[in-house]
Motif scaffolding. Structure first.
Motif, PDB file in Angstrom:
ATOM      1  N   ASP A  90       0.810  -1.223   0.000  1.00 20.85           N
ATOM      2  CA  ASP A  90       0.000   0.000   0.000  1.00 20.85           C
ATOM      3  C   ASP A  90       0.841   1.270   0.000  1.00 20.85           C
ATOM      4  OD1 ASP A  90      -2.172  -1.544   0.095  1.00 20.85           O
ATOM      5  OD2 ASP A  90      -2.725  -1.133   2.175  1.00 20.85           O
ATOM      6  N   MET A  91       2.088   1.159   0.443  1.00 23.41           N
ATOM      7  CA  MET A  91       2.900   2.357   0.641  1.00 23.41           C
ATOM      8  C   MET A  91       3.388   2.985  -0.656  1.00 23.41           C
ATOM      9  SD  MET A  91       3.114   2.575   3.979  1.00 23.41           S
ATOM     10  CE  MET A  91       4.596   3.112   4.794  1.00 23.41           C
ATOM     11  N   GLY A  92       3.436   2.201  -1.720  1.00 25.77           N
ATOM     12  CA  GLY A  92       4.066   2.706  -2.935  1.00 25.77           C
ATOM     13  C   GLY A  92       3.121   3.163  -4.020  1.00 25.77           C
ATOM     14  N   THR A  93       1.807   3.054  -3.762  1.00 31.36           N
ATOM     15  CA  THR A  93       0.844   3.429  -4.792  1.00 31.36           C
ATOM     16  C   THR A  93      -0.318   4.194  -4.156  1.00 31.36           C
ATOM     17  OG1 THR A  93      -0.188   1.272  -4.463  1.00 31.36           O
ATOM     18  CG2 THR A  93       1.265   1.492  -6.366  1.00 31.36           C
ATOM     19  N   CYS A  94      -1.140   4.789  -5.013  1.00 35.35           N
ATOM     20  CA  CYS A  94      -2.336   5.481  -4.548  1.00 35.35           C
ATOM     21  C   CYS A  94      -3.563   4.639  -4.859  1.00 35.35           C
ATOM     22  CB  CYS A  94      -2.469   6.803  -5.296  1.00 35.35           C
ATOM     23  SG  CYS A  94      -2.055   8.161  -4.298  1.00 35.35           S
ATOM     24  N   PRO A  95      -4.203   4.051  -3.857  1.00 34.17           N
ATOM     25  CA  PRO A  95      -5.305   3.114  -4.127  1.00 34.17           C
ATOM     26  C   PRO A  95      -6.513   3.741  -4.822  1.00 34.17           C
ATOM     27  CG  PRO A  95      -5.072   3.532  -1.768  1.00 34.17           C
ATOM     28  CD  PRO A  95      -3.865   4.113  -2.426  1.00 34.17           C
ATOM     29  N   SER A  96      -6.834   4.999  -4.523  1.00 39.61           N
ATOM     30  CA  SER A  96      -8.061   5.556  -5.100  1.00 39.61           C
ATOM     31  C   SER A  96      -7.848   6.109  -6.505  1.00 39.61           C
ATOM     32  CB  SER A  96      -8.631   6.649  -4.190  1.00 39.61           C
ATOM     33  OG  SER A  96      -7.877   7.829  -4.338  1.00 39.61           O
ATOM     34  N   MET A  97      -6.614   6.063  -6.990  1.00 37.80           N
ATOM     35  CA  MET A  97      -6.354   6.547  -8.348  1.00 37.80           C
ATOM     36  C   MET A  97      -6.128   5.367  -9.292  1.00 37.80           C
ATOM     37  SD  MET A  97      -3.961   9.785  -7.301  1.00 37.80           S
ATOM     38  CE  MET A  97      -3.995  10.715  -8.818  1.00 37.80           C
ATOM     39  N   ASN A 102      -1.552   6.747 -11.514  1.00 37.49           N
ATOM     40  CA  ASN A 102      -0.396   6.419 -10.678  1.00 37.49           C
ATOM     41  C   ASN A 102       0.901   6.497 -11.486  1.00 37.49           C
ATOM     42  OD1 ASN A 102      -0.584   5.241  -7.697  1.00 37.49           O
ATOM     43  ND2 ASN A 102      -2.535   4.877  -8.713  1.00 37.49           N
TER      44      ASN A 102
END
Lengths: 257, 292
Positions: A90-97, A102
């Motif tokens: 989860d730390m390396g990406t943007c989940p809602s985008m 990304n």
């Protein structure tokens, strides 16, 4: 070249929980090194990464990058020439985008985030090409939100995103630990491919002794804030997993657990 | 029939005017995950600035711009208090909100300021092209839609991407070599500029400023955003900004209904609060939301 000079770090200074981790710690990382770092919990591996990246302040000492003192640079300032992949996908990406958004974010690292369109359409083919290297079919899911991808898919994207722009150092913080064995192998192979291709100076903390033995040109074992084993080149190539395991066990016995 | 129609028009007017503030709250609450209470101060700040300028004969559209600037400045203050002085998000907002109470009084010079004879955006300029019976509602809707479109555009720019990323994953913003504190400040500036604009529009519509008009503004804003998100939660193609606007209309519809059913208008704040509580309870029952 990255140099850690006389680093001192004590946790909880002035409390009953005071714990000295690093006392005059020194380490020199040569240009192009791919270092695997192993060690038990609390040995200082992750603290070392946090000190290098600037997410943890040091009590005294210096960090030199190619001769420049970077100790006073904030974490986001160091990020200009460092890429980091975390244990948690989860730390390396943007989940809602979306995947595309990304990729566009990562592509713009180091540049101005102004009022031009977030996605540059001319770059989409390049993003597709990069994503197709992962062999996960993500290149056909550009409009899918990253939050709906699996942990392995997200970690693969995180790796790709953190190495998209030119870097000096790649920091891998147990980046395959949260993945299943098969995905972990895929990510590790991909890491090796990217590191070779971009000739990145890499520091990888791992609990996987086989990965540590198999990948990279240098191997460090840490224990209680000290490097207790440092093998390079030929020496490193000859190191076997069993040998590492034996040393590991002997440390644990010394500690009485 | 005519009474019903006038109630519906009233709901649309109020809904779209408060909707502009809901768009601002959408930025802080939904995108940044920052419960920003400054809105209770910036909403009347926009009204105070507008009232003061209109009584001096300023162009009503210019007064709106001045309100936006004042709100932005207040948002900047909250941002600096939170990011630079490391005060907790809720407290930063409360500090700004409390300080603004005095500042709003200083701007207008008193707790009530009426301007029944001055030009407003609803009775001068392009407003004259619109039939008098539906002037207010048409202008309110137009303004809200313009703000929504500008915001949709902004959220698709690089700066907007970074704002979304900041609410999603601060670590990633740091990895992109950006200071997430600055990104938060930008979000707070935008949100409070919109809250002040909303207050300014309401002030021009009702033609008076009143110091307590901001009390509970944040409740209305949050309630609108949460209702909007719930209405459209299964329709992912609906933009969050649209949801916030629709949520504001529904929220104002509910309060209007309570008044129409016979509750006195002085009960407004109580209705607003109880309605918000109901929204939160329903929301958390439905999905066990950790934020509720």
């Amino acid at each position: 070249m990255l140099k850690l000079e006389d680093i001192n770090k004590t946790y909880n200074i002035g409390t009953v929980n005071e714990a000295k981790l690093f006392a005059d710690f020194n380490l020199t990382i040569e240009q192009g090194d791919f270092i695997s770092v192993i060690g038990s919990n609390g040995s200082g591996k992750t603290t070392m990464l946090n000190i290098i990246c600037g997410s943890l302040a040091i009590d005294s000492g210096r960090l030199l990058s190619n001769g420049n003192d970077i100790s006073r640079l904030k974490e986001f300032q160091r990020a200009k020439f460092m890429g980091r992949v975390y244990q948690h996908p989860d730390m390396g990406t943007c989940p809602s985008m979306t995947i595309l958004q990304n990729m566009a974010l990562a592509d713009n690292k180091g540049k101005l985030f102004g009022l031009t369109m977030g996605v540059n359409k001319k770059r989409i083919d390049f993003y597709r090409e990069e994503l197709s290297r992962l062999k996960l079919g993500l290149e056909d899911k550009l409009e899918v939100k990253v939050g709906s991808l699996s942990g392995g898919q997200r970690q693969a994207m995180a790796l790709l995103m953190s190495t998209m722009t030119p870097l000096e150092y790649l920091i891998l913080d147990e980046h395959t630990a949260a993945l299943d064995p098969k995905t972990s192998e895929i990510i590790m192979a991909l890491t090796d491919e990217i590191v070779r291709e971009k000739q990145l100076t890499t520091i990888m903390v791992t609990h996987n002794l086989r990965h540590a033995a198999e990948y990279g040109n240098r191997l460090l074992m840490m224990h209680e804030g000290q490097v207790i084993m440092d093998k390079k080149g030929q020496q490193k190539t000859e190191t076997k997993v069993d040998e590492l395991l034996d040393i590991f066990n002997s440390i644990s016995v010394e500690c009485g657990n | 029939m005519e009474a019903v129609l006038s109630i519906i028009i009233g709901i649309l007017e109020q809904g779209f005017i408060y909707g502009v503030m809901a768009l601002g709250v959408y930025i802080t609450y939904r995108i940044l995950d920052f419960p920003d209470l400054s809105v209770d101060g910036t909403f009347p700040l926009g009204a105070a600035v507008t009232a003061m300028l209109l009584t001096k004969g300023t162009n009503p559209y210019l007064a709106l711009l001045a309100a936006i600037a004042a709100g932005a400045l207040a948002g900047l203050c909250t941002g600096i208090i939170h990011v630079k002085f490391k005060v907790k998000d809720l407290l930063s907002g409360i500090i700004t909100m409390t300080a603004l109470y005095t500042i709003n009084l200083r701007i207008t010079g008193r707790s009530n300021l009426a301007f029944f004879n001055e030009n407003t955006i609803f009775n001068s300029g392009i407003a004259l092209w619109i039939p008098q019976s539906c002037r207010i509602v048409v202008i309110a809707i137009l303004l809200a839609i313009v703000v929504k479109l500008v915001m949709d555009w902004y959220l698709h720019t690089k700066s907007g991407f970074l704002l979304s990323a900041c609410g999603d994953n601060k670590t990633l913003v740091t990895s992109l070599a950006k200071d997430f504190g600055k990104v938060k400040i930008v979000g707070l500036i935008l949100a409070n500029a919109l809250a002040a604009l909303s207050g300014a529009i309401l002030c021009q519509q009702q033609r008076f400023f009143e110091i307590s008009m901001g009390t509970g503004a944040i409740i209305t804003g949050l309630g609108s955003v949460i209702i909007g998100m719930n209405i459209f939660k299964h329709m992912t193609f609906i933009q969050g900004t649209t949801a916030a606007l629709v949520g504001a209309v529904v929220y104002k519809g509910c309060t209007a209904l309570a008044i129409a059913l016979g509750l006195p208008t002085t009960d407004m704040k109580l209705i607003t609060a109880v309605l918000f509580l109901a929204v939160l309870v329903i929301n958390s029952r439905e999905k066990g939301d950790k934020r509720a």
